[in-house]
Design an enzyme around this catalytic site. Structure first.
Site, PDB file in Angstrom:
ATOM      1  N   ARG A  41       0.817  -1.215   0.000  1.00  0.00           N
ATOM      2  CA  ARG A  41       0.000   0.000   0.000  1.00  0.00           C
ATOM      3  C   ARG A  41       0.851   1.267   0.000  1.00  0.00           C
ATOM      4  O   ARG A  41       0.472   2.274  -0.580  1.00  0.00           O
ATOM      5  CB  ARG A  41      -0.942   0.004   1.201  1.00  0.00           C
ATOM      6  CG  ARG A  41      -2.157  -0.839   0.941  1.00  0.00           C
ATOM      7  CD  ARG A  41      -3.135  -0.740   2.078  1.00  0.00           C
ATOM      8  NE  ARG A  41      -4.445  -1.243   1.675  1.00  0.00           N
ATOM      9  CZ  ARG A  41      -5.427  -1.491   2.506  1.00  0.00           C
ATOM     10  NH1 ARG A  41      -5.270  -1.282   3.797  1.00  0.00           N
ATOM     11  NH2 ARG A  41      -6.580  -1.939   2.066  1.00  0.00           N
ATOM     12  N   LYS A 198     -13.706  -8.818   8.679  1.00  0.00           N
ATOM     13  CA  LYS A 198     -14.695  -7.749   8.901  1.00  0.00           C
ATOM     14  C   LYS A 198     -16.081  -8.251   8.538  1.00  0.00           C
ATOM     15  O   LYS A 198     -16.641  -7.907   7.503  1.00  0.00           O
ATOM     16  CB  LYS A 198     -14.341  -6.528   8.060  1.00  0.00           C
ATOM     17  CG  LYS A 198     -13.073  -5.838   8.523  1.00  0.00           C
ATOM     18  CD  LYS A 198     -12.701  -4.747   7.544  1.00  0.00           C
ATOM     19  CE  LYS A 198     -11.219  -4.517   7.510  1.00  0.00           C
ATOM     20  NZ  LYS A 198     -10.780  -4.116   6.156  1.00  0.00           N
ATOM     21  N   GLY A 351      -6.545  -4.956   1.922  1.00  0.00           N
ATOM     22  CA  GLY A 351      -5.210  -4.868   2.509  1.00  0.00           C
ATOM     23  C   GLY A 351      -4.605  -6.223   2.803  1.00  0.00           C
ATOM     24  O   GLY A 351      -3.473  -6.522   2.407  1.00  0.00           O
ATOM     25  N   GLY A 374     -13.171  -3.085   1.217  1.00  0.00           N
ATOM     26  CA  GLY A 374     -14.573  -2.674   1.322  1.00  0.00           C
ATOM     27  C   GLY A 374     -14.970  -1.749   0.178  1.00  0.00           C
ATOM     28  O   GLY A 374     -16.049  -1.894  -0.412  1.00  0.00           O
TER      29      GLY A 374
HETATM   30  P1  ADP Z   1      -9.025  -7.493   3.691  1.00  0.00           P
HETATM   31  O1  ADP Z   1      -8.051  -6.598   4.391  1.00  0.00           O
HETATM   32  O2  ADP Z   1      -8.387  -8.258   2.583  1.00  0.00           O
HETATM   33  O3  ADP Z   1     -10.274  -6.768   3.270  1.00  0.00           O
HETATM   34  P2  ADP Z   1     -10.043  -8.397   6.258  1.00  0.00           P
HETATM   35  O4  ADP Z   1      -9.371  -7.241   6.873  1.00  0.00           O
HETATM   36  O5  ADP Z   1     -11.528  -8.436   6.291  1.00  0.00           O
HETATM   37  O6  ADP Z   1      -9.508  -8.608   4.751  1.00  0.00           O
HETATM   38  O7  ADP Z   1      -9.582  -9.736   6.985  1.00  0.00           O
HETATM   39  C1  ADP Z   1      -8.276 -10.227   6.951  1.00  0.00           C
HETATM   40  C2  ADP Z   1      -7.974 -11.024   8.172  1.00  0.00           C
HETATM   41  O8  ADP Z   1      -8.937 -12.040   8.365  1.00  0.00           O
HETATM   42  C3  ADP Z   1      -6.640 -11.718   8.108  1.00  0.00           C
HETATM   43  O9  ADP Z   1      -5.764 -11.093   9.014  1.00  0.00           O
HETATM   44  C4  ADP Z   1      -6.948 -13.165   8.512  1.00  0.00           C
HETATM   45  O10 ADP Z   1      -6.040 -13.685   9.464  1.00  0.00           O
HETATM   46  C5  ADP Z   1      -8.314 -13.050   9.115  1.00  0.00           C
HETATM   47  N1  ADP Z   1      -9.074 -14.301   9.057  1.00  0.00           N
HETATM   48  C6  ADP Z   1      -9.346 -15.061   7.982  1.00  0.00           C
HETATM   49  N2  ADP Z   1     -10.029 -16.157   8.328  1.00  0.00           N
HETATM   50  C7  ADP Z   1     -10.184 -16.120   9.668  1.00  0.00           C
HETATM   51  C8  ADP Z   1     -10.801 -16.977  10.637  1.00  0.00           C
HETATM   52  N3  ADP Z   1     -11.393 -18.121  10.282  1.00  0.00           N
HETATM   53  N4  ADP Z   1     -10.762 -16.616  11.935  1.00  0.00           N
HETATM   54  C9  ADP Z   1     -10.163 -15.458  12.307  1.00  0.00           C
HETATM   55  N5  ADP Z   1      -9.575 -14.593  11.441  1.00  0.00           N
HETATM   56  C10 ADP Z   1      -9.591 -14.923  10.144  1.00  0.00           C
HETATM   57 MG    MG Z   2      -7.874  -5.938   6.365  1.00  0.00          MG
END
Ligand code: ADP
Ligand code: MG
Length: 398
Positions: A41, A198, A351, A374
């Site tokens: 990023r 999230k 991210g 998001g």
């Molecule tokens: P992004 O940043 O790609 O939009 P998020 O911020 O929503 O994604 O989520 C990413 C996080 O979700 C990662 O740090 C990952 O470890 C966590 N994650 C994925 N699956 C699980 C799970 N089953 N339980 C807890 N955390 C999880």
């Molecule tokens: Mg994230």
């Protein structure tokens, strides 16, 4: 899909020479032990910074990091390590300003990175007073944080409303333009893969996303919530008990549209959330109350791979497991590799998704990698992003 092109000013349209330019960036990168562990990023934000510097501006950088409590300093959410990395990558001094809201001493040609905007009270609530205070620090506001453009907060939408001049930076502009074109007429079948942590924000996105895509596969906390909604034990997994009804509605909606949201047949569980936790593969109906689902299982990974292979357009946001821990990385690795192998037009964003793509070394084989998670999903939904709406309003006034 609203046509996002050119209803706002771009950084290139504005004369920044000698001006105080405040740039809202998305430097929300993973930091461990005071060190940045993935700088994708930051690198994406460099062209905008360089453009402002090159134009002769005094450059003030804003960003959020993590989700600290407002009004409270929290070392683990400090942008200080990020300032060090920006300085390294730019090859020029980047001064870190811990206290900045009341004024910043800066000359043209200098760069300052301000401490986490989310330490300020009123940031999340998009408080007008706070946005005005930030607006007073600058002559020109450059919104270049695509990843937060879907949130109406003081340093995004608020600043765009109150700054004397507000324009889009090159990253935001590129994201809106490329994604707008890619999503205007996607090839079918179109598949969305949604995972991550999230849950509440993403689950509400899924409700309208399901009308745009032909297939949907889930992982992470979203999958856990759907697993619970289907009546299975999820133990101590990350999920949203308050959203079970919503999740059931989602499953029904998918059925009514003649599709389904496949629920993982098997998962990888552990008793603790740590890098050294002992993993065990469980069938979905065998999860114990003291266990946590931390990844999809091998059967699920292989069925997801075939679904991915059959898609013509792929939208991916959110790791399907805790890929940061080796024992729970296999599911996300398998998804990343399946997306990379597929001949579909693939777009991935978010991210942590970016960090996963980097880790599994598949970025070359994904057609477009977006910095937004998001924001990216909301564009796919066809929504207008509040910060972009504010930039458009500012352009009409200019
Ligand atoms: P992004 O940043 O790609 O939009 P998020 O911020 O929503 O994604 O989520 C990413 C996080 O979700 C990662 O740090 C990952 O470890 C966590 N994650 C994925 N699956 C699980 C799970 N089953 N339980 C807890 N955390 C999880
Ligand atoms: Mg994230």
């Amino acid at each position: 899909m609203p046509d996002p092109v050119a209803n706002y000013l771009r950084l290139g349209d504005v004369d920044v020479a000698g001006k105080r330019v405040m740039m809202r960036l998305d430097l929300n990168v993973p930091v461990e032990g005071g060190r940045v562990t993935s700088d994708v990023r930051i690198r994406e934000a460099l062209p905008g910074i360089r453009q402002a510097l090159h134009g002769g501006a005094a450059v003030m950088l804003l960003s959020h990091l993590g989700r600290p409590t407002e009004g409270q300093f929290d070392e683990s959410a400090s942008l200080r390590p990020v300032a060090a990395r920006v300085q390294e990558l730019l090859g020029r001094e980047v001064r870190f300003e811990k206290v900045w809201l009341d004024g910043i001493d800066i000359e043209p040609g200098e760069i300052v990175l301000c401490e986490n905007v989310r330490f300020n009270k009123g940031e999340k609530a998009n408080d007008d007073g706070l946005a005005r205070q930030m607006a007073e620090l600058c002559d020109i506001f450059v919104m270049d944080a695509f990843g937060t453009a879907h949130r109406a907060q003081a340093s995004t939408e608020g600043l765009a409303r109150f700054a004397p001049v507000a324009c889009a930076g090159p990253l935001l502009d590129r994201e809106l333009t490329v994604l707008g074109k890619a999503l205007a007429q996607p090839e079918r079948p179109m598949l969305a893969i949604v995972g991550g942590a999230k849950v509440s924000t993403k689950l509400s996105v899924l409700d309208s996303l399901i009308e745009k895509v032909d297939e949907l596969i889930v992982g992470g906390g979203i999958a856990n919530t759907l697993i619970a909604a289907a009546g299975y034990e999820v133990g101590r997994s990350l999920f949203e008990p308050d959203l079970i009804n919503e999740a059931q509605g989602l499953i029904r909606k998918a059925h009514e549209r003649g599709g389904s949201i496949p629920i993982p047949a098997d998962v990888v569980v552990a008793r603790e959330f740590s890098a050294t936790a002992k993993p065990a593969v469980r069938s979905i109906d065998e999860i114990a109350p003291d266990e946590m689902i931390l990844d999809i299982g091998p059967l699920t990974a292989s069925s997801y791979s075939s679904i991915i292979a059959g898609a013509a357009t792929i939208i991916w946001n959110g790791p399907v497991g805790v890929f940061e821990f080796e024992a729970f990385a296999a599911g996300t690795r398998s998804v990343a590799e399946a997306v990379a192998r597929s001949s579909a037009f693939s777009i991935a964003g978010g991210g942590d998704t970016l960090a996963a793509i980097e880790k599994f070394d598949v970025s070359e084989d994904i057609d477009y990698v977006s910095t937004g998670g998001g924001a990216f999903l909301e564009l796919v939904e066809g929504k207008e992003l509040p910060a972009v709406v504010a930039l458009e309003a500012a352009a009409r006034k200019a």
